[in-house]
Design a protein around this motif. Sequence first.
Motif, mmCIF file in Angstrom:
data_model
loop_
_atom_site.group_PDB
_atom_site.id
_atom_site.type_symbol
_atom_site.label_atom_id
_atom_site.label_comp_id
_atom_site.label_asym_id
_atom_site.label_seq_id
_atom_site.Cartn_x
_atom_site.Cartn_y
_atom_site.Cartn_z
ATOM 1 N N HIS A 62 0.831 -1.202 0.000
ATOM 2 C CA HIS A 62 0.000 0.000 0.000
ATOM 3 C C HIS A 62 0.868 1.257 0.000
ATOM 4 N N MET A 63 1.920 1.266 0.831
ATOM 5 C CA MET A 63 2.778 2.443 0.908
ATOM 6 C C MET A 63 3.484 2.698 -0.420
ATOM 7 N N THR A 64 3.905 1.642 -1.079
ATOM 8 C CA THR A 64 4.536 1.804 -2.390
ATOM 9 C C THR A 64 3.561 2.436 -3.372
ATOM 10 N N ALA A 65 2.313 1.974 -3.357
ATOM 11 C CA ALA A 65 1.280 2.524 -4.241
ATOM 12 C C ALA A 65 0.962 3.962 -3.878
ATOM 13 N N ILE A 66 0.892 4.256 -2.580
ATOM 14 C CA ILE A 66 0.594 5.620 -2.120
ATOM 15 C C ILE A 66 1.665 6.590 -2.596
ATOM 16 N N MET A 67 2.926 6.227 -2.402
ATOM 17 C CA MET A 67 4.016 7.120 -2.803
ATOM 18 C C MET A 67 4.048 7.317 -4.309
ATOM 19 N N ARG A 68 3.717 6.254 -5.071
ATOM 20 C CA ARG A 68 3.683 6.382 -6.523
ATOM 21 C C ARG A 68 2.569 7.337 -6.947
ATOM 22 N N LYS A 69 1.372 7.174 -6.356
ATOM 23 C CA LYS A 69 0.242 8.023 -6.738
ATOM 24 C C LYS A 69 0.450 9.480 -6.321
ATOM 25 N N LEU A 70 1.111 9.690 -5.178
ATOM 26 C CA LEU A 70 1.345 11.056 -4.712
ATOM 27 C C LEU A 70 2.606 11.665 -5.323
ATOM 28 N N ARG A 71 3.337 10.837 -6.075
ATOM 29 C CA ARG A 71 4.555 11.287 -6.761
ATOM 30 C C ARG A 71 5.602 11.791 -5.755
ATOM 31 N N VAL A 72 5.820 11.001 -4.696
ATOM 32 C CA VAL A 72 6.832 11.315 -3.702
ATOM 33 C C VAL A 72 7.753 10.108 -3.547
ATOM 34 N N SER A 73 8.885 10.331 -2.867
ATOM 35 C CA SER A 73 9.880 9.260 -2.765
ATOM 36 C C SER A 73 9.988 8.652 -1.374
ATOM 37 N N ASN A 74 9.296 9.241 -0.373
ATOM 38 C CA ASN A 74 9.372 8.649 0.964
ATOM 39 C C ASN A 74 8.108 8.951 1.764
ATOM 40 N N ARG A 75 7.997 8.308 2.934
ATOM 41 C CA ARG A 75 6.808 8.415 3.783
ATOM 42 C C ARG A 75 6.602 9.840 4.281
ATOM 43 N N THR A 76 7.705 10.511 4.646
ATOM 44 C CA THR A 76 7.585 11.862 5.199
ATOM 45 C C THR A 76 6.917 12.801 4.213
ATOM 46 N N GLN A 77 7.315 12.724 2.951
ATOM 47 C CA GLN A 77 6.718 13.592 1.943
ATOM 48 C C GLN A 77 5.231 13.291 1.769
ATOM 49 N N ALA A 78 4.858 12.013 1.840
ATOM 50 C CA ALA A 78 3.445 11.636 1.730
ATOM 51 C C ALA A 78 2.647 12.217 2.886
ATOM 52 N N VAL A 79 3.199 12.144 4.098
ATOM 53 C CA VAL A 79 2.511 12.680 5.275
ATOM 54 C C VAL A 79 2.384 14.199 5.179
ATOM 55 N N LEU A 80 3.422 14.859 4.655
ATOM 56 C CA LEU A 80 3.366 16.315 4.496
ATOM 57 C C LEU A 80 2.211 16.720 3.583
ATOM 58 N N ILE A 81 2.021 15.970 2.509
ATOM 59 C CA ILE A 81 0.907 16.268 1.605
ATOM 60 C C ILE A 81 -0.415 16.106 2.336
#
Length: 218
Positions: free
Chosen positions: A184-203
């Motif tokens: 799921h995290m791999t898919a989330i980062m791909r869809k949000l166009r980020v490279s790590n968890r921190t960037q996903a959380v920031l969004i």
Amino acid sequence: MPVLLIADDHPLFREALRGVIGRVFPGAVIHEADQVSVLYDLVDSCPDADLLLLDLDMPGSSGLGPLKQLRGQHPQLPIVIVSAHEDPLLIRRALDHGAMGFIPKSSDAQMLRAALIHVMDGGAWVPGATPAAKASAAREPMMAASVRELTPQQFRVLQMVGAGLLNKQIAHELQVSEATIKAHMTAIMRKLRVSNRTQAVLIAERLGLGTWRCGIKV
């Protein structure tokens, strides 16, 4: 007790940061580094530190190089840039590369206090009046469109990550395997166009998506 790391080659500024940290978080454990080589060893020896305050101008450093390297080697470590440079492009690039915030060295003690409390609570800190903040706001429609691509389960995983849960804890909460959460995290980062968890959380935080506490969205 929280553990905070300070990386800055200016002894007077380290002393000022120690003073603010001591008043905001009495009893906090503080470790310091005055050059990049010492910083890397320090982070390796304190893998569970709660926060790193990182200056960009230290002996042995090159711009955002230390931030990029630490994000890759220690993705779980929250990093906030504390810098004399207040260029909007630099601020935006630091956030894009995974920094949780950017505190100008021109900030007074009250501003530093507010920033530290906000970041330690899991928030992202950006100088509110800078063009970088406006640029971030201008990107919100694109970020929102990316979030809409998430499935309901992926959305829940993102909220739990934002609440500080580890993959193992999320898997237990959702009653799935840890491998499923990693997928799921791999898919989330791909869809949000980020490279790590921190960037996903920031969004997620910029868009006010809420967090997950004990199975309840707040």
